[in-house]
Design an enzyme around this catalytic site. Sequence first.
Site, PDB file in Angstrom:
ATOM      1  N   CYS A 162       0.375  -0.720  -0.374  1.00 22.97           N
ATOM      2  CA  CYS A 162       0.180   0.243  -0.390  1.00 22.97           C
ATOM      3  C   CYS A 162       0.999   1.535  -0.174  1.00 22.97           C
ATOM      4  O   CYS A 162       0.049   2.259  -0.043  1.00 22.97           O
ATOM      5  CB  CYS A 162      -0.863  -0.221   1.409  1.00 22.97           C
ATOM      6  SG  CYS A 162      -2.028  -1.335   1.424  1.00 22.97           S
ATOM      7  N   HIS A 294      -3.332   7.938   5.766  1.00 22.63           N
ATOM      8  CA  HIS A 294      -3.628   6.565   4.832  1.00 22.63           C
ATOM      9  C   HIS A 294      -4.699   5.665   5.038  1.00 22.63           C
ATOM     10  O   HIS A 294      -5.735   5.620   4.593  1.00 22.63           O
ATOM     11  CB  HIS A 294      -2.594   5.241   5.662  1.00 22.63           C
ATOM     12  CG  HIS A 294      -2.452   3.995   4.897  1.00 22.63           C
ATOM     13  ND1 HIS A 294      -1.997   3.798   3.288  1.00 22.63           N
ATOM     14  CD2 HIS A 294      -2.461   2.945   5.073  1.00 22.63           C
ATOM     15  CE1 HIS A 294      -1.854   3.060   3.385  1.00 22.63           C
ATOM     16  NE2 HIS A 294      -1.943   1.906   3.898  1.00 22.63           N
ATOM     17  N   GLU A 305      -2.380   5.128  13.137  1.00 21.02           N
ATOM     18  CA  GLU A 305      -2.671   6.468  12.507  1.00 21.02           C
ATOM     19  C   GLU A 305      -1.909   7.994  13.576  1.00 21.02           C
ATOM     20  O   GLU A 305      -1.267   8.720  13.839  1.00 21.02           O
ATOM     21  CB  GLU A 305      -2.856   6.732  11.242  1.00 21.02           C
ATOM     22  CG  GLU A 305      -2.705   7.929  10.670  1.00 21.02           C
ATOM     23  CD  GLU A 305      -2.711   7.401   9.015  1.00 21.02           C
ATOM     24  OE1 GLU A 305      -2.377   8.139   8.076  1.00 21.02           O
ATOM     25  OE2 GLU A 305      -3.695   6.985   8.802  1.00 21.02           O
ATOM     26  N   LYS A 326      -9.701   7.782   0.882  1.00 20.62           N
ATOM     27  CA  LYS A 326     -10.506   6.597   0.562  1.00 20.62           C
ATOM     28  C   LYS A 326     -12.044   6.470   1.289  1.00 20.62           C
ATOM     29  O   LYS A 326     -12.371   5.234   0.630  1.00 20.62           O
ATOM     30  CB  LYS A 326      -9.851   5.032   1.586  1.00 20.62           C
ATOM     31  CG  LYS A 326      -7.488   4.810   1.369  1.00 20.62           C
ATOM     32  CD  LYS A 326      -7.484   3.964   2.229  1.00 20.62           C
ATOM     33  CE  LYS A 326      -5.715   3.839   1.687  1.00 20.62           C
ATOM     34  NZ  LYS A 326      -5.457   5.699   2.309  1.00 20.62           N
ATOM     35  N   HIS A 331      -9.667   1.791  -1.407  1.00 19.25           N
ATOM     36  CA  HIS A 331      -8.273   1.628  -1.455  1.00 19.25           C
ATOM     37  C   HIS A 331      -7.652   1.430  -2.188  1.00 19.25           C
ATOM     38  O   HIS A 331      -7.818   0.059  -2.702  1.00 19.25           O
ATOM     39  CB  HIS A 331      -7.615   0.897  -0.193  1.00 19.25           C
ATOM     40  CG  HIS A 331      -6.573   0.914   0.420  1.00 19.25           C
ATOM     41  ND1 HIS A 331      -5.486   1.234  -0.333  1.00 19.25           N
ATOM     42  CD2 HIS A 331      -5.902   0.120   1.785  1.00 19.25           C
ATOM     43  CE1 HIS A 331      -4.548   1.221   0.657  1.00 19.25           C
ATOM     44  NE2 HIS A 331      -4.529   0.649   1.479  1.00 19.25           N
ATOM     45  N   PHE A 390       1.320  -2.776   4.146  1.00 24.20           N
ATOM     46  CA  PHE A 390       1.721  -4.439   4.901  1.00 24.20           C
ATOM     47  C   PHE A 390       2.695  -4.681   4.819  1.00 24.20           C
ATOM     48  O   PHE A 390       3.530  -4.381   4.122  1.00 24.20           O
ATOM     49  CB  PHE A 390       1.173  -5.415   3.963  1.00 24.20           C
ATOM     50  CG  PHE A 390      -0.552  -5.407   4.888  1.00 24.20           C
ATOM     51  CD1 PHE A 390      -1.135  -4.762   5.422  1.00 24.20           C
ATOM     52  CD2 PHE A 390      -1.184  -6.416   3.667  1.00 24.20           C
ATOM     53  CE1 PHE A 390      -1.925  -4.686   6.373  1.00 24.20           C
ATOM     54  CE2 PHE A 390      -2.912  -6.485   4.894  1.00 24.20           C
ATOM     55  CZ  PHE A 390      -3.281  -5.666   5.255  1.00 24.20           C
TER      56      PHE A 390
END
Length: 403
Positions: A162, A294, A305, A326, A331, A390
Amino acid sequence: MRRVVITGQGTINALGQDVATTLDAMRDGRCGIAELELRDVDRLSVKIGGQVKGYEPEALFNRQQIALYDRFTQFTLIATKEALAQSGLSFAGQLAARSGVVFGTAGGGVNTWDENYRSVYEEGKNRVHPFVVPKLMNNAAASHVSMEYNLKGPSFSVATACASSNHAMGQAFQMIRTGLCDAMVTGGSEAMLTFGGVKAWEGLRVMSKDACRPFSATRNGMVQGEGAAVFVFEEYEHARARGAEILAEMVGFAMTSDAADIVMPSKQGAARAISGAMRDAGLNPEDIGYINAHGTGTAANDKTECAAVADAFGHHANDLMISSTKSMHGHLIGGTGAVELLACIMALREGVIAPTIGYEEPDPECALDVVPNVARDAKVGAVLSNAFAFGGLNAVLALRAVA
């Protein structure tokens, strides 16, 4: 260190098939997430996504091109054409030799994988198209853009889940800043909304079946999207000399590794990337007015976050605006940071902060100004764009307005 500016942008995503339509949707807080239209959708438990609807590749590419271009490459070429048209750059001679391409994608040609696995395993065919490998490889989009526009400098793809787009754009920024290149075409693309692509994400049990609601106490997971966004990065004096319109200046970049867990994010790793981007840009926390988060809509990401932002900004965290687009476009995995950069540039150029839509109930662990549901007019001089992937790979970009 040379200055780096953005002189062109292009996109195709669930909110629109160009930049103007996409920004209009962000200003209006429109949602591009809807029921998926794909083969065997009835076998999926997650049936929604930020899918590009009404897209007709036959109207844009001939039969030979479609045989060679996976959907993620098609998206990249569409966005690149728009970005270069706005920029007005053409590449020949020395400029071509000193210009390149860096794109981010996590999966590459997932549609090609999916179609050909079906052909071999389900339909029992023993042959596939001879272009399957060049069609599915992660660097296909970068290679086709380099060939289409005569970009002969450094050209490659970045795959860091990502964070792929932010890592790619960070590399492009550094190449120009250090003098290796004069211009770069950069951004990211993803087209993972296939039966196999969605089924794989279902296995992680982090997907929402109804909506993406980042930072809201009622959130229940992320929603996949697809599309691309592409930018022209250019050395400042080069852009000025040719009278180019400058959209924003890229001023900082940092990347860190959590070195902790393959899927669970780390507050410390994210905070180090945020602080590192500001330090690289020569900016103080009070200089930043907006962060494009994010903001995936999972409990693990959102809480981590917000804690990282609080750590990096201290008392100034309460004065920040932070939103997750998003909630509108989904996403885009490896392409997500690129589409989100559009919102950052809009904030700097137009003074419009894209909202976090779907926000229903405050979460005490996400007690920041998340610009809920409605866009906001606000003048900001510098912004950050966060991407946390990830594998614990973090990439944060810093931009500022150019007077």
